[in-house]
Write an enzyme that holds these catalytic residues in place. Sequence first.
Site, PDB file in Angstrom:
ATOM      1  N   LYS A 107     114.919  14.294  -8.911  1.00 57.27           N
ATOM      2  CA  LYS A 107     114.093  15.242  -8.159  1.00 57.27           C
ATOM      3  C   LYS A 107     114.963  16.111  -7.256  1.00 57.27           C
ATOM      4  CE  LYS A 107     112.156  11.493  -6.214  1.00 57.27           C
ATOM      5  NZ  LYS A 107     111.289  10.642  -5.418  1.00 57.27           N
ATOM      6  N   LYS A 118     114.542  18.755  -3.771  1.00 57.89           N
ATOM      7  CA  LYS A 118     113.577  19.134  -2.732  1.00 57.89           C
ATOM      8  C   LYS A 118     114.105  20.237  -1.825  1.00 57.89           C
ATOM      9  CE  LYS A 118     111.311  14.654  -2.700  1.00 57.89           C
ATOM     10  NZ  LYS A 118     110.911  13.474  -1.916  1.00 57.89           N
ATOM     11  N   CYS A 157     103.920   5.866   4.932  1.00 59.06           N
ATOM     12  CA  CYS A 157     103.763   6.239   3.526  1.00 59.06           C
ATOM     13  C   CYS A 157     102.558   5.513   2.939  1.00 59.06           C
ATOM     14  CB  CYS A 157     105.024   5.891   2.750  1.00 59.06           C
ATOM     15  SG  CYS A 157     105.231   4.118   2.565  1.00 59.06           S
ATOM     16  N   CYS A 188     109.586   7.342   1.911  1.00 65.06           N
ATOM     17  CA  CYS A 188     108.668   8.469   1.733  1.00 65.06           C
ATOM     18  C   CYS A 188     108.092   8.988   3.052  1.00 65.06           C
ATOM     19  CB  CYS A 188     107.547   8.081   0.777  1.00 65.06           C
ATOM     20  SG  CYS A 188     108.165   7.665  -0.862  1.00 65.06           S
TER      21      CYS A 188
END
Length: 567
Positions: free
Chosen positions: A204, A206, A426, A475
Amino acid sequence: MSHPSVEDIKVNSRGLRGTLLEGLADPVTGSLSFEDQRLVKFHGSYQQDDRDLRDERRRQKLEPAHQFMIRVRAPGGVFTPAQWLQLDAIATTYANRSLRITTRQTFQFHGVVKRELKATMQAINAALLDTISACGDVNRNVLAASNPLQSRLHAEAHAWAQRLSEAFLPKTRAYYEIWLDQEKLADSGEEEDALYGKAYLPRKFKIAIAVPPYNDVDVFANDLGFIAVVENGRLAGFNVAIGGGMGASHGDAKTYPRLGNVIGFVEPERTIELTAAIIAVQRDYGDRVERKHARFKYTIDEHGLDFIVAQIQTRAGFSLSPARAFSFDHNGDRYGWVEGEDSRWHLGLHLFSGRIADRDGAPHLTGLREIAKIHQGEFRVTANQNLIIAGVPADQRGRIDALAREYALDDGSARGSTLQRNAMACVALPTCALAMAEAERYLPDFTAKLNALLEKHGLLDSPILLRISGCPNGCSRPYLGEIALVGKAPGRYNLMLGADHRGQRLNTLYRENIAEADILAALDPLLARYAAERNDGEGFGDFLHRSGIVALPAYPTHKRIALELQA
Ligand code: SRM
Ligand code: SF4
């Protein structure tokens, strides 16, 4: 049977199609194949199962209670009242009757079953939203500062988030074919994607845009952060930070949270080219063997910052200018009413972990539905899991206020809510497959107990930044909490202490694998000392450092980055 690697799955997926169409149509199971579970992430969804029911279903020899989480792509996190009503209808029709604001400024739905997944995706599309690249090894939802006070600058930051998100979507039309029944074209499955190729990114990626003095997006926790530089009231460009990330694994020193390095300044017109170059460098140099070691932060530490910056500049075809001065005050949200530059008003509301549902004494889903019915501005969700009812004309404030009160929405004014409104947790259990301990469901209990300690020490109004994560993936960006709990096992957490409240210093492990009573016992004397010895306006994390109770963590390069950022 061993499963293919994620790299192989991506390359052989015919542009992220895999066998998703067939898998969705298979009525025998509520699950997708192993390969399609990896691919569906790129379409914005995760297959999960209700972990509260897992053991019982196993005992009954039933397959797990498979369900899907869906994440909306919403760069900058702005929604119209009409969209709000549509999202609410989706939550009540297809999901678990809750909307969940995430730490990346968008919504998640939980509990969608496979046979309704397509209808849910279509309903999201009907709300003029999509879920493309909300998950997967691509550029994710782009964050933008949600402080609406500087309305014009905010609008620019928001426009940049949109632009960056659009520019770095994968070129495959798989999403439209699978979810929206659009026709297959001659090159379906063979679309050229000059940036992502067939293997997409190693991991990923970001991006966030901050507008100082607020760092409400935690810009240094992103692979790529843009810090707006404002000169004479205009956006002159961005300072660029690379290599931030939170994720780590317990007991694996090769993984660690890291803050981004500020590498220079870029003018607005070169932002897209620069971003393309940065993503391409990560695409080519990122670790494609070990996924836990594949984020850009590790690529930078493996190859060295100077080498990576040189690669970026070569590919971009220009050099960055020296970074301009900037400073952040804090990374939290503001609550209650504030007036923006354009004389419109904004109401900041605090939500526990961003969960919007109807609970006893707190019918927030209904309350916000009622507000959406009369609201003429927009809804802005924040990267701290909160909500701003934005753009309210002065003569509408009374009606919105009355609804907020009627439905027990928290504008942050209640005494004793300071800790809560500076806290994040999270999702964790029951939906997150990776959770080792509770987070969202534990936050209200834990804040109540910690509040009691704060009261004992006369600290009830101290804005201490608390973050809880159910596992070390981070997270809720726990490594940026002044106090953080990172889940290790049911009821047990690592206690981390000492970040600042500007998102510029990571915290440090203070006690490992302890339960609630020990966490509170460890904090009690520290809070007593803080109450007695703190300087005027000194944050808890800053105090812990000044008094030598914690030191900077020993992650590779962290000391250098932290010192650079403090300078
Ligand atoms: Fe996350 C994986 C939830 C923000 C780092 N994250 C997950 C999954 C999908 C679990 C999984 O892979 O099976 C979680 C789904 C739980 C559920 O039931 O909904 C999950 N992450 C979330 C959300 C919903 C947390 C929240 O409470 O709001 C956030 C959704 C953001 C969004 O809208 O896109 C969320 N995740 C983050 C952040 C914060 C951020 O980006 O600012 C991080 C740390 C920053 C970073 O990426 O370094 C984060 N999530 C991870 C990681 C660790 C990645 C790594 O580098 O090692 C994982 C695990 C993984 O990817 O393998 C993960
Ligand atoms: Fe799940 Fe861990 Fe992320 Fe929490 S931090 S949502 S437990 S992956």
